[in-house]
Design a protein around this motif. Structure first.
Motif, PDB file in Angstrom:
ATOM      1  N   ILE A  11     -36.196 -25.811 -31.331  1.00 26.87           N
ATOM      2  CA  ILE A  11     -37.590 -25.779 -31.211  1.00 26.87           C
ATOM      3  C   ILE A  11     -38.386 -27.029 -31.404  1.00 26.87           C
ATOM      4  CG2 ILE A  11     -39.810 -24.733 -32.044  1.00 26.87           C
ATOM      5  CD1 ILE A  11     -37.955 -22.293 -33.133  1.00 26.87           C
ATOM      6  N   GLY A  12     -38.113 -28.147 -32.293  1.00 19.74           N
ATOM      7  CA  GLY A  12     -38.645 -29.297 -32.199  1.00 19.74           C
ATOM      8  C   GLY A  12     -38.322 -29.897 -31.032  1.00 19.74           C
ATOM      9  N   LEU A  13     -37.076 -30.089 -30.599  1.00 20.82           N
ATOM     10  CA  LEU A  13     -36.595 -30.818 -29.779  1.00 20.82           C
ATOM     11  C   LEU A  13     -37.334 -30.214 -28.206  1.00 20.82           C
ATOM     12  CD1 LEU A  13     -32.746 -31.288 -30.382  1.00 20.82           C
ATOM     13  CD2 LEU A  13     -34.694 -33.117 -30.297  1.00 20.82           C
ATOM     14  N   MET A  14     -37.388 -29.053 -28.195  1.00 20.29           N
ATOM     15  CA  MET A  14     -38.141 -28.470 -27.036  1.00 20.29           C
ATOM     16  C   MET A  14     -39.736 -29.023 -26.912  1.00 20.29           C
ATOM     17  SD  MET A  14     -36.449 -24.855 -26.782  1.00 20.29           S
ATOM     18  CE  MET A  14     -38.014 -23.706 -27.174  1.00 20.29           C
ATOM     19  N   VAL A  15     -40.095 -28.883 -28.203  1.00 18.69           N
ATOM     20  CA  VAL A  15     -41.663 -29.430 -28.174  1.00 18.69           C
ATOM     21  C   VAL A  15     -41.776 -30.825 -27.827  1.00 18.69           C
ATOM     22  CG1 VAL A  15     -43.582 -29.673 -29.762  1.00 18.69           C
ATOM     23  CG2 VAL A  15     -42.531 -27.397 -29.889  1.00 18.69           C
ATOM     24  N   VAL A  16     -40.852 -31.609 -28.275  1.00 23.17           N
ATOM     25  CA  VAL A  16     -40.865 -32.955 -27.895  1.00 23.17           C
ATOM     26  C   VAL A  16     -40.671 -33.225 -26.385  1.00 23.17           C
ATOM     27  CG1 VAL A  16     -39.641 -35.133 -27.840  1.00 23.17           C
ATOM     28  CG2 VAL A  16     -40.090 -34.137 -30.020  1.00 23.17           C
ATOM     29  N   VAL A  17     -39.781 -32.502 -25.922  1.00 24.58           N
ATOM     30  CA  VAL A  17     -39.627 -32.707 -24.130  1.00 24.58           C
ATOM     31  C   VAL A  17     -40.735 -32.064 -23.529  1.00 24.58           C
ATOM     32  CG1 VAL A  17     -38.261 -31.768 -22.381  1.00 24.58           C
ATOM     33  CG2 VAL A  17     -37.112 -32.448 -24.484  1.00 24.58           C
ATOM     34  N   PHE A  18     -41.596 -30.810 -24.085  1.00 21.79           N
ATOM     35  CA  PHE A  18     -42.619 -30.375 -23.533  1.00 21.79           C
ATOM     36  C   PHE A  18     -43.877 -31.548 -23.541  1.00 21.79           C
ATOM     37  CE2 PHE A  18     -46.727 -28.099 -23.791  1.00 21.79           C
ATOM     38  CZ  PHE A  18     -46.708 -27.532 -22.456  1.00 21.79           C
ATOM     39  N   VAL A  19     -43.972 -32.197 -24.642  1.00 23.17           N
ATOM     40  CA  VAL A  19     -45.269 -32.854 -24.916  1.00 23.17           C
ATOM     41  C   VAL A  19     -44.776 -34.498 -24.047  1.00 23.17           C
ATOM     42  CG1 VAL A  19     -45.989 -34.724 -26.264  1.00 23.17           C
ATOM     43  CG2 VAL A  19     -45.838 -32.253 -27.116  1.00 23.17           C
ATOM     44  N   ALA A  20     -43.531 -34.810 -23.740  1.00 22.38           N
ATOM     45  CA  ALA A  20     -43.292 -35.952 -22.989  1.00 22.38           C
ATOM     46  C   ALA A  20     -43.422 -35.570 -21.423  1.00 22.38           C
ATOM     47  CB  ALA A  20     -41.625 -36.145 -23.328  1.00 22.38           C
ATOM     48  N   ALA A  21     -43.255 -34.391 -20.943  1.00 19.08           N
ATOM     49  CA  ALA A  21     -43.366 -33.914 -19.647  1.00 19.08           C
ATOM     50  C   ALA A  21     -44.863 -33.692 -19.479  1.00 19.08           C
ATOM     51  CB  ALA A  21     -42.835 -32.377 -19.435  1.00 19.08           C
ATOM     52  N   LEU A  22     -45.737 -33.720 -20.444  1.00 15.58           N
ATOM     53  CA  LEU A  22     -47.201 -33.568 -20.090  1.00 15.58           C
ATOM     54  C   LEU A  22     -47.668 -35.055 -20.074  1.00 15.58           C
ATOM     55  CD1 LEU A  22     -48.375 -30.830 -22.437  1.00 15.58           C
ATOM     56  CD2 LEU A  22     -48.301 -30.787 -20.015  1.00 15.58           C
ATOM     57  N   LEU A  23     -47.236 -35.975 -20.871  1.00 18.61           N
ATOM     58  CA  LEU A  23     -47.698 -37.499 -20.972  1.00 18.61           C
ATOM     59  C   LEU A  23     -47.194 -38.340 -20.170  1.00 18.61           C
ATOM     60  CD1 LEU A  23     -48.071 -37.458 -24.913  1.00 18.61           C
ATOM     61  CD2 LEU A  23     -49.903 -36.913 -23.444  1.00 18.61           C
ATOM     62  N   LEU A  24     -45.820 -38.243 -19.556  1.00 18.82           N
ATOM     63  CA  LEU A  24     -45.257 -39.243 -18.869  1.00 18.82           C
ATOM     64  C   LEU A  24     -45.795 -38.856 -17.318  1.00 18.82           C
ATOM     65  CD1 LEU A  24     -41.692 -39.064 -20.249  1.00 18.82           C
ATOM     66  CD2 LEU A  24     -43.413 -40.880 -20.612  1.00 18.82           C
ATOM     67  N   PRO A  25     -45.901 -40.030 -16.536  1.00 17.52           N
ATOM     68  CA  PRO A  25     -46.636 -39.794 -15.272  1.00 17.52           C
ATOM     69  C   PRO A  25     -45.565 -39.577 -14.202  1.00 17.52           C
ATOM     70  CG  PRO A  25     -46.186 -42.208 -15.917  1.00 17.52           C
ATOM     71  CD  PRO A  25     -45.979 -41.360 -16.902  1.00 17.52           C
ATOM     72  N   PHE A  26     -45.836 -38.737 -13.263  1.00 16.44           N
ATOM     73  CA  PHE A  26     -44.933 -38.182 -12.380  1.00 16.44           C
ATOM     74  C   PHE A  26     -44.351 -39.597 -11.678  1.00 16.44           C
ATOM     75  CE2 PHE A  26     -46.843 -34.049 -13.196  1.00 16.44           C
ATOM     76  CZ  PHE A  26     -45.631 -33.369 -13.350  1.00 16.44           C
ATOM     77  N   PRO A  27     -43.353 -39.763 -10.908  1.00 21.30           N
ATOM     78  CA  PRO A  27     -43.060 -40.783  -9.877  1.00 21.30           C
ATOM     79  C   PRO A  27     -43.846 -40.577  -8.776  1.00 21.30           C
ATOM     80  CG  PRO A  27     -41.264 -39.303 -10.337  1.00 21.30           C
ATOM     81  CD  PRO A  27     -42.272 -38.795 -11.091  1.00 21.30           C
ATOM     82  N   ARG A  28     -44.331 -41.485  -8.152  1.00 21.63           N
ATOM     83  CA  ARG A  28     -45.071 -41.536  -6.766  1.00 21.63           C
ATOM     84  C   ARG A  28     -44.342 -42.362  -5.699  1.00 21.63           C
ATOM     85  NH1 ARG A  28     -51.104 -42.132  -8.984  1.00 21.63           N
ATOM     86  NH2 ARG A  28     -51.115 -40.292 -10.448  1.00 21.63           N
ATOM     87  N   GLY A  29     -44.209 -42.008  -4.643  1.00 24.24           N
ATOM     88  CA  GLY A  29     -43.802 -42.575  -3.410  1.00 24.24           C
ATOM     89  C   GLY A  29     -44.684 -43.699  -2.713  1.00 24.24           C
ATOM     90  N   LYS A  30     -44.089 -44.504  -1.743  1.00 23.62           N
ATOM     91  CA  LYS A  30     -45.223 -45.398  -1.330  1.00 23.62           C
ATOM     92  C   LYS A  30     -45.877 -44.614  -0.252  1.00 23.62           C
ATOM     93  CE  LYS A  30     -42.029 -49.347  -1.527  1.00 23.62           C
ATOM     94  NZ  LYS A  30     -41.516 -50.282  -0.859  1.00 23.62           N
ATOM     95  N   ARG A  31     -47.160 -45.168  -0.284  1.00 29.38           N
ATOM     96  CA  ARG A  31     -48.040 -44.386   0.642  1.00 29.38           C
ATOM     97  C   ARG A  31     -48.435 -45.334   1.834  1.00 29.38           C
ATOM     98  NH1 ARG A  31     -52.748 -41.179  -2.773  1.00 29.38           N
ATOM     99  NH2 ARG A  31     -51.563 -39.707  -3.562  1.00 29.38           N
ATOM    100  N   ASP A  32     -48.603 -44.865   2.819  1.00 27.45           N
ATOM    101  CA  ASP A  32     -48.965 -45.815   4.056  1.00 27.45           C
ATOM    102  C   ASP A  32     -50.549 -45.312   4.511  1.00 27.45           C
ATOM    103  OD1 ASP A  32     -46.671 -46.964   4.179  1.00 27.45           O
ATOM    104  OD2 ASP A  32     -45.769 -45.367   5.496  1.00 27.45           O
ATOM    105  N   ASP A  33     -51.370 -46.043   3.852  1.00 33.96           N
ATOM    106  CA  ASP A  33     -52.904 -45.795   4.346  1.00 33.96           C
ATOM    107  C   ASP A  33     -53.417 -46.725   5.168  1.00 33.96           C
ATOM    108  OD1 ASP A  33     -52.985 -43.960   2.033  1.00 33.96           O
ATOM    109  OD2 ASP A  33     -53.805 -45.474   0.513  1.00 33.96           O
ATOM    110  N   GLU A  34     -52.560 -47.021   6.136  1.00 34.28           N
ATOM    111  CA  GLU A  34     -52.979 -47.897   7.264  1.00 34.28           C
ATOM    112  C   GLU A  34     -53.694 -47.047   8.505  1.00 34.28           C
ATOM    113  OE1 GLU A  34     -49.754 -50.250   8.421  1.00 34.28           O
ATOM    114  OE2 GLU A  34     -49.236 -51.201   6.536  1.00 34.28           O
TER     115      GLU A  34
END
Length: 61
Positions: free
Chosen positions: A38-61
């Motif tokens: 249960i403790g490990l599941m809470v740690v993974v859940f909190v990490a999923a909330l706090l870590l940013p999602f990876p973003r791809g490159k945007r073409d704003d041209e």
């Protein structure tokens, strides 16, 4: 000799022939193994909330 070494590697790191350890909080009783999971599941859940999602490159041209 190699079979004995392979058996040691494949056996559980904890002796499973003994009764489990439990934590008591009043009317609540939980095994230490379940508490760790249960403790490990809470740690993974909190990490999923706090870590940013990876973003791809945007073409704003």
């Amino acid at each position: 000799m190699a079979a004995a070494t392979a058996t040691r590697v494949l056996t559980a790191p904890v002796d499973l022939d003994r009764p489990g350890h439990y934590v008591h909080w009043g009317v609540i009783q939980i095994s230490v193994a379940n508490l760790v999971v249960i403790g490990l599941m809470v740690v993974v859940f909190v990490a999923a909330l706090l870590l940013p999602f990876p973003r791809g490159k945007r073409d704003d041209e």
